[in-house]
Design an enzyme around this catalytic site. Structure first.
Site, PDB file in Angstrom:
ATOM      1  N   ARG A  87       8.146  18.883 -15.943  1.00 36.91           N
ATOM      2  CA  ARG A  87       8.272  20.006 -16.873  1.00 36.91           C
ATOM      3  C   ARG A  87       9.504  20.817 -16.496  1.00 36.91           C
ATOM      4  O   ARG A  87       9.665  21.226 -15.347  1.00 36.91           O
ATOM      5  CB  ARG A  87       7.013  20.875 -16.806  1.00 36.91           C
ATOM      6  CG  ARG A  87       6.925  21.900 -17.900  1.00 36.91           C
ATOM      7  CD  ARG A  87       5.590  22.623 -17.851  1.00 36.91           C
ATOM      8  NE  ARG A  87       4.488  21.762 -18.209  1.00 36.91           N
ATOM      9  CZ  ARG A  87       3.234  21.936 -17.765  1.00 36.91           C
ATOM     10  NH1 ARG A  87       2.943  22.929 -16.950  1.00 36.91           N
ATOM     11  NH2 ARG A  87       2.279  21.115 -18.133  1.00 36.91           N
ATOM     12  N   ARG A 156       4.360  30.885 -14.434  1.00 34.31           N
ATOM     13  CA  ARG A 156       4.965  29.748 -15.152  1.00 34.31           C
ATOM     14  C   ARG A 156       6.122  30.222 -16.049  1.00 34.31           C
ATOM     15  O   ARG A 156       6.479  31.386 -16.046  1.00 34.31           O
ATOM     16  CB  ARG A 156       3.887  29.062 -16.002  1.00 34.31           C
ATOM     17  CG  ARG A 156       2.628  28.637 -15.221  1.00 34.31           C
ATOM     18  CD  ARG A 156       2.834  27.310 -14.578  1.00 34.31           C
ATOM     19  NE  ARG A 156       1.636  26.820 -13.928  1.00 34.31           N
ATOM     20  CZ  ARG A 156       0.745  25.965 -14.469  1.00 34.31           C
ATOM     21  NH1 ARG A 156       0.888  25.559 -15.713  1.00 34.31           N
ATOM     22  NH2 ARG A 156      -0.296  25.535 -13.767  1.00 34.31           N
ATOM     23  N   LYS A 220      -2.915  29.314 -11.729  1.00 34.98           N
ATOM     24  CA  LYS A 220      -1.718  29.501 -12.547  1.00 34.98           C
ATOM     25  C   LYS A 220      -1.670  30.907 -13.152  1.00 34.98           C
ATOM     26  O   LYS A 220      -2.718  31.545 -13.330  1.00 34.98           O
ATOM     27  CB  LYS A 220      -1.667  28.447 -13.646  1.00 34.98           C
ATOM     28  CG  LYS A 220      -2.792  28.531 -14.641  1.00 34.98           C
ATOM     29  CD  LYS A 220      -2.626  27.460 -15.713  1.00 34.98           C
ATOM     30  CE  LYS A 220      -3.776  26.499 -15.728  1.00 34.98           C
ATOM     31  NZ  LYS A 220      -3.733  25.502 -16.775  1.00 34.98           N
ATOM     32  N   LYS A 222       0.332  33.011 -16.382  1.00 34.19           N
ATOM     33  CA  LYS A 222       1.200  32.817 -17.552  1.00 34.19           C
ATOM     34  C   LYS A 222       1.617  34.169 -18.128  1.00 34.19           C
ATOM     35  O   LYS A 222       0.776  35.060 -18.256  1.00 34.19           O
ATOM     36  CB  LYS A 222       0.461  31.991 -18.608  1.00 34.19           C
ATOM     37  CG  LYS A 222       0.124  30.590 -18.127  1.00 34.19           C
ATOM     38  CD  LYS A 222      -0.595  29.787 -19.192  1.00 34.19           C
ATOM     39  CE  LYS A 222      -0.824  28.354 -18.726  1.00 34.19           C
ATOM     40  NZ  LYS A 222      -1.548  27.561 -19.735  1.00 34.19           N
ATOM     41  N   CYS A 440      -1.944  19.023 -27.937  1.00 27.42           N
ATOM     42  CA  CYS A 440      -1.510  18.807 -26.552  1.00 27.42           C
ATOM     43  C   CYS A 440      -1.211  17.318 -26.348  1.00 27.42           C
ATOM     44  O   CYS A 440      -1.488  16.490 -27.215  1.00 27.42           O
ATOM     45  CB  CYS A 440      -2.580  19.274 -25.568  1.00 27.42           C
ATOM     46  SG  CYS A 440      -3.957  18.136 -25.434  1.00 27.42           S
ATOM     47  N   CYS A 446      -2.557  12.112 -19.696  1.00 23.80           N
ATOM     48  CA  CYS A 446      -3.227  13.235 -19.047  1.00 23.80           C
ATOM     49  C   CYS A 446      -4.561  12.785 -18.455  1.00 23.80           C
ATOM     50  O   CYS A 446      -5.447  12.307 -19.176  1.00 23.80           O
ATOM     51  CB  CYS A 446      -3.463  14.372 -20.039  1.00 23.80           C
ATOM     52  SG  CYS A 446      -4.364  15.715 -19.243  1.00 23.80           S
ATOM     53  N   CYS A 485      -9.129  18.053 -24.115  1.00 26.01           N
ATOM     54  CA  CYS A 485     -10.177  18.607 -23.244  1.00 26.01           C
ATOM     55  C   CYS A 485     -10.147  20.120 -23.373  1.00 26.01           C
ATOM     56  O   CYS A 485      -9.233  20.669 -23.995  1.00 26.01           O
ATOM     57  CB  CYS A 485      -9.941  18.163 -21.789  1.00 26.01           C
ATOM     58  SG  CYS A 485      -8.776  19.202 -20.891  1.00 26.01           S
ATOM     59  N   CYS A 489      -4.464  23.608 -23.159  1.00 25.83           N
ATOM     60  CA  CYS A 489      -2.997  23.626 -23.183  1.00 25.83           C
ATOM     61  C   CYS A 489      -2.446  23.894 -24.592  1.00 25.83           C
ATOM     62  O   CYS A 489      -1.392  24.492 -24.727  1.00 25.83           O
ATOM     63  CB  CYS A 489      -2.439  22.310 -22.666  1.00 25.83           C
ATOM     64  SG  CYS A 489      -2.991  21.920 -21.003  1.00 25.83           S
TER      65      CYS A 489
HETATM   66 FE1  SF4 Z   1      -4.603  17.373 -20.797  1.00 24.14          FE
HETATM   67 FE2  SF4 Z   1      -6.605  18.927 -21.504  1.00 24.14          FE
HETATM   68 FE3  SF4 Z   1      -4.156  19.979 -21.226  1.00 24.14          FE
HETATM   69 FE4  SF4 Z   1      -4.674  18.379 -23.261  1.00 24.14          FE
HETATM   70  S1  SF4 Z   1      -5.638  20.390 -22.895  1.00 24.14           S
HETATM   71  S2  SF4 Z   1      -2.888  18.243 -21.938  1.00 24.14           S
HETATM   72  S3  SF4 Z   1      -6.117  16.943 -22.403  1.00 24.14           S
HETATM   73  S4  SF4 Z   1      -5.405  19.108 -19.616  1.00 24.14           S
END
Ligand code: SF4
Length: 575
Positions: A87, A156, A220, A222, A440, A446, A485, A489
């Protein structure tokens, strides 16, 4: 530094459990060195040693594995195909054409030939093999961008409202984002030692961490700034946020927001997404000092025993507003004034061409899922490379995974417009739902993903668009976000339609967030297949088309009609 307090004793009286194992890894790492160099030099595996997989995040990279290939590799008795996400930190999302061209080339040389624009205005490379990791990070640094603190338990990438050239206030706010970023960047020399062979880039590094100490933050952290009426940074989803307060085109100061965060864990109701609280107002001169004070508050009082309860949102809920205010006064002599009035009207980007008062043009283009790739019929990566070759202004990454080609002189506008048209990079035929979508990365790389997101959302939007068209709602901006998940993100809990992966092909459906990013959504139905998602949404969208009141947003409608309850605070997300 604004303070000289001691940081070697971070007691937290309200948490009696011992620190988590990750705290020990950080403490023993010698300011993030660990054994990363040995790990990188081990030719027997494409992975890093376990503790280095933790530490390397602070350097801006994650170890991943291609889960699509797991079964086949197992059959062949091979270790998983390990690779790395890198990143690139881009404070306020601002890059030059030269940087763009260099990153574009690196994506082809060392990564999977794509550039991912993240929801935090950063770049991501995917699929970099261990043996190419150091070279790639070195070459990123040559562009005068870097990766330190792009991940890990530190502050971040600092976000700012998308286009700094829109007005003098936007420019000033972007500069403030950069100043916060610089001030909160870790000082360890480990980054330069490991990746740049000890060569210092600009002015040298101190071998101490005056702000973070040996164990950095509990989790983290932000930070974002928004300029009303647009909330295009989703400012209230951040641990720390600033809402610009202006008068007659002048920036006066900022409302300070604290305790936002999206992640929760399925089945663990002690975890929840949370919209930040607006705590008060500061004059603009105190923004960096206030950032430090809030970071220090979280450093000293965050939960270091349970990482699932470690973000600032839980610290605020555990210790309360009064304690927060008293600590800011005690450590930094900061006393917040009463918050000033402000109003948001949207979270999304404004697409197409616009002109600023200085006569320059700016074009915001939609990048589906933030993924710049060359797909059949849509060679977006090539298109932007061709633009970068002639562009004299800058590129701005937006918090919605889109891209602004900024500062285009009048005479260059037709040339750039032609390149975009030639490569089919226009938003002419895109629905409003698609333009307000975020996904995401999720599968295959991931390791936390339960289901697809970036690869799947486009086809699901096609199907929901069919329902919208049937109900004459195709021009209705509705926000939709999908993640693999609940780590959040893609900030799915602030979307009017939120979809979060439960198992391959099945998602939880959340409804009822506000269009402006100020209210969370609520679980409507669980573990739905595509067919079930469409079946669940169709009658609600039909009802919306027929029974909405004038200008009513979809997220507000589903609450008024009782499909879901309004979530007034994070702690009530599961009620
Ligand atoms: Fe991975 Fe979950 Fe982040 Fe999506 S929201 S990038 S699945 S950690």
């Amino acid at each position: 530094m604004f303070t000289n307090f001691k940081i070697d004793k971070m007691e937290n009286e309200s948490i009696s459990a011992p620190p988590s194992p990750l705290e020990t890894i950080k403490e023993k790492s010698n300011y993030l060195r660990g054994t990363i160099t040995e790990s990188l030099n081990n030719p027997l595996t494409g992975a890093l040693y376990e503790q280095d997989q933790v530490l390397i995040k602070f350097h801006g990279t994650y170890q991943q594995q291609d889960r699509d290939l797991d079964d086949e590799r197992k059959r062949q008795k091979l270790e998983p195909l390990y690779s790395f996400l890198i990143r690139v930190r881009v404070p306020a999302g601002i890059t030059t054409p030269a940087q763009w061209l260099a990153l574009d080339e690196l994506a082809d040389k060392y990564a999977d030939r794509t550039l991912k624009l993240t929801t935090r205005q950063a770049f991501q490379f995917h699929g970099v093999l261990k043996r190419k990791l150091k070279t790639t990070i070195q070459e990123i640094n040559k562009t005068l961008l870097d990766t330190i603190a792009a991940c890990g338990d530190v502050n971040r990438n600092v976000m700012s409202s998308a286009n700094p050239y829109e007005s003098p206030v936007h420019a000033e706010v972007a500069e403030d984002a950069k100043r916060i970023s610089a001030h909160l960047t870790p000082q360890t020399a480990a980054y330069h030692e490991i990746w740049l062979d000890g060569k210092l880039v600009e002015g040298g590094e101190k071998e101490e961490e005056p702000l973070y100490g040996k164990t950095y933050l509990p989790r983290k952290f932000k930070t974002a700034i928004a300029i009303p009426p647009r909330n295009d940074t989703d400012v209230l989803s951040n641990d720390l946020g600033f809402i610009a307060i202006t008068e007659n085109g002048q920036l006066l100061g900022y409302n300070v927001t604290v305790g936002g965060g999206m992640a929760y864990t399925f089945g663990n109701t002690a975890t929840y997404p949370r919209v930040a609280d607006v705590m008060g107002y500061i004059p603009k001169e105190r923004i960096v000092e206030t950032s430090e004070a809030v970071l220090v508050f979280q450093r000293d009082h965050g939960n270091r025993s349970d990482r699932k309860n470690a973000r600032l949102k839980y610290t605020i809920d555990r210790l309360g507003h009064d304690f927060f205010h008293s600590e800011l006064a005690r450590t930094h002599n900061i006393r917040l004034e009463a918050a000033k009035p402000y109003e948001f009207d949207s979270m999304g980007d404004k697409f197409g061409w616009s002109q600023s008062a200085d006569g320059l043009w700016h074009c915001t283009i939609f990048v589906e899922g933030g993924k710049l790739a060359d797909r059949f019929g849509y060679p977006a990566k090539t298109a932007i490379r061709e633009v970068a070759k002639i562009h004299t202004g800058s590129f701005i990454l937006t918090g919605n995974q889109n891209l602004v080609i900024a500062q285009v002189p009048q005479e260059m506008k037709p040339k750039i417009a032609n390149i975009l048209k030639k490569h089919n990079v226009t938003d002419n035929n895109l629905s409003q739902l698609r333009k307000n979508s975020i996904a995401c990365a999720a599968l295959p790389l991931c390791g936390l993903a339960f289901a697809e997101a970036e690869r799947y959302l486009p086809s699901l939007v096609d199907k929901i668009d069919t329902v919208l068209e049937a109900n004459n709602l195709q021009n209705e901006p509705i926000t939709i976000r999908m993640t693999g998940c609940p780590n959040g993100c893609g900030r799915p809990f602030l979307a009017e339609i939120g979809l979060v992966g439960r198992t391959p092909g099945k998602y939880n459906l959340y409804l009822g967030a506000s269009f402006t990013g100020e209210r969370l959504n609520k679980l409507y139905k669980e573990i739905l297949s595509e067919e079930e998602i469409i079946a669940a949404l169709t009658p609600i969208l039909e009802d919306f088309a027929q029974n909405r009141v004038r200008d009513e947003r979809f997220g507000n409608f589903v609450i008024r009609k009782g499909y879901v309850k309004s979530v007034e605070e994070g702690k009530k997300f599961h009620e």
